[in-house]
Design an enzyme around this catalytic site. Sequence first.
Site: not given
Length: 516
Positions: A273, A295, A278, A329, A426, A221
């Site tokens: 993501g 991740e 997550g 990331c 972030e 996806k």
Amino acid sequence: MTKKKATKKKVTKSTAKKKKTSKKKTTRTTSTHKLKPGMVFEYDPAPESSAVVSIKKKYELFIDGAWVAPESGKYLNNENPATEESLGKFAIGNEKDIDKAVKAARKAYEGEWGKMSGKDRGKYLFRIARILQERAREFAVLETLDGGKPIKESRDVDIPLAAAHFFYNAGWADKLEYVYPGKDVKSIGVCGQIIPWNFPLLMAAWKIAPALACGNTVVLKPAEQTPLTALLLAEVCQEAGLPKGVVNIVTGEGPTGAALVDHKDVNKVAFTGSTDIGKLIAKNIGHTNKKLTLELGGKSANIIFADAAIDQAIEGIINGIYFNQGHVCCAGSRLLVEESVHDIVVKKLKKRMSSLRVGDPMDKNTDIGAINHKEQLVKIKEMVAQAKKGGADFHQADVKVPRKGYYHAPCFFDNCSTSDMIVRDEVFGPVLSIMTFRTPEEAIVKANDTQYGLAAGIWSEKGSKVHQVAGGLKAGVIWANTYNKFDPTSPFGGYKESGFGREGGRHGLLPYLEVK
Ligand code: NAP
Ligand code: MG
């Protein structure tokens, strides 16, 4: 000719000549002699041609080797963030489409693909890698149009690395007994894989290549903002003659991903993501026997010691945080500078930032392209505004930004402290926070003072210091005197809330195998 006319003509000619001369002069002044320090040369635009790709009006789902309309009959508009123009529509897959895709993947797993030798599986992966190389220009242009990243990055980083992941994993397909030496291994079945928008093709390659090398089948996806290269990869799978059902691509939104995670016949979920999604996935499948790798986000420290090669480190800082608009990331978004060189580092950084070219991602001279989508730009602006209120010293490069499209000039906050929001959260944009330290021990403590642990950079001329500091850092990837360098042979993944499991290298195969 009358006298009047003749005079008029003369005047016109001399004016034209004057105009020509003054134009010439302007060009020379800006491009050569009077270049002040920090000024950028004016180059003519060097746009990559988009003629190599043909964008369809409508994209369907790729299930069981064929293009099929979504059960919902619904499609979403896809946008080019650099121009705000439409890039056609793509299908929104729902639970029924996911069910069809998982069934196709199961059939392929229990049929031809599951029974195929590793050597033959490897041949398909090699073939996909070679086709990716052959069609690299097409992929690079599509990646840049869809996601806004500079063409020089799509062309030189994303696409070659994606091909390299297929090549590397192709080599493993007939050598799986060496993944867990001394033990027998087998594939695990159907893998549900969900990827974000920052490295669309590369993330697809990271996920699909090891899964296939190990003998599994896949339902992938892609992110709703960047479906195009994953869909072109489906075409490559067809071109490579990959048996139907081995790779299925179901585009859509968050619920499409959730349906894939929840499907009872999926044996493994691989997610890249945000940390929030997550955590949600981990919670939702915690009671099942599905394997899971995550991740997630990061807030990585880039540590500059006084004995580092400062000019080199400046390039490392730029590459660490402004590469791909900071949509990385493992971006080096927290800069830790040894106090004695803080002022010189900041001065040099400002100068280098003023020479960055922000703008049309299709231009080969562009350093910083478009922010991937409008909501992300809004989020970055909100975080910057909030941090400004917090009182840290703010600097933004004085560079021109196009009016149309989603752009954000590179910036940083100086003299931050570890408790500042801009240091803790972030941003996923071209925003850096700067702090100082006095000793290696203090650098380690500050670098580890985060919920994340994806990556770090250490800049020092002393190997012993690099090793000492690296040993104390809780980060999955640590670069020494470089930053944001990736290689398919090297495992990538995080500590703490940056996730678990590794992608790349031998470690990247472990989540796709079971020990018999
Ligand atoms: P995101 O919102 O978590 O989306 C990632 C993917 O998950 C997209 O395909 C998304 O679909 C899908 N998704 C959304 N809700 C879902 C749900 N409930 N169940 C299953 N799937 C769902 O993250 P993002 O904003 O796109 O990406 C940015 C984040 O990714 C950053 O935090 C970044 O650090 C992280 N990232 C980490 C790595 C790494 O290797 N550690 C690499 C790249 C990015 P839609 O697009 O349709 O919403
Ligand atoms: Mg797009």
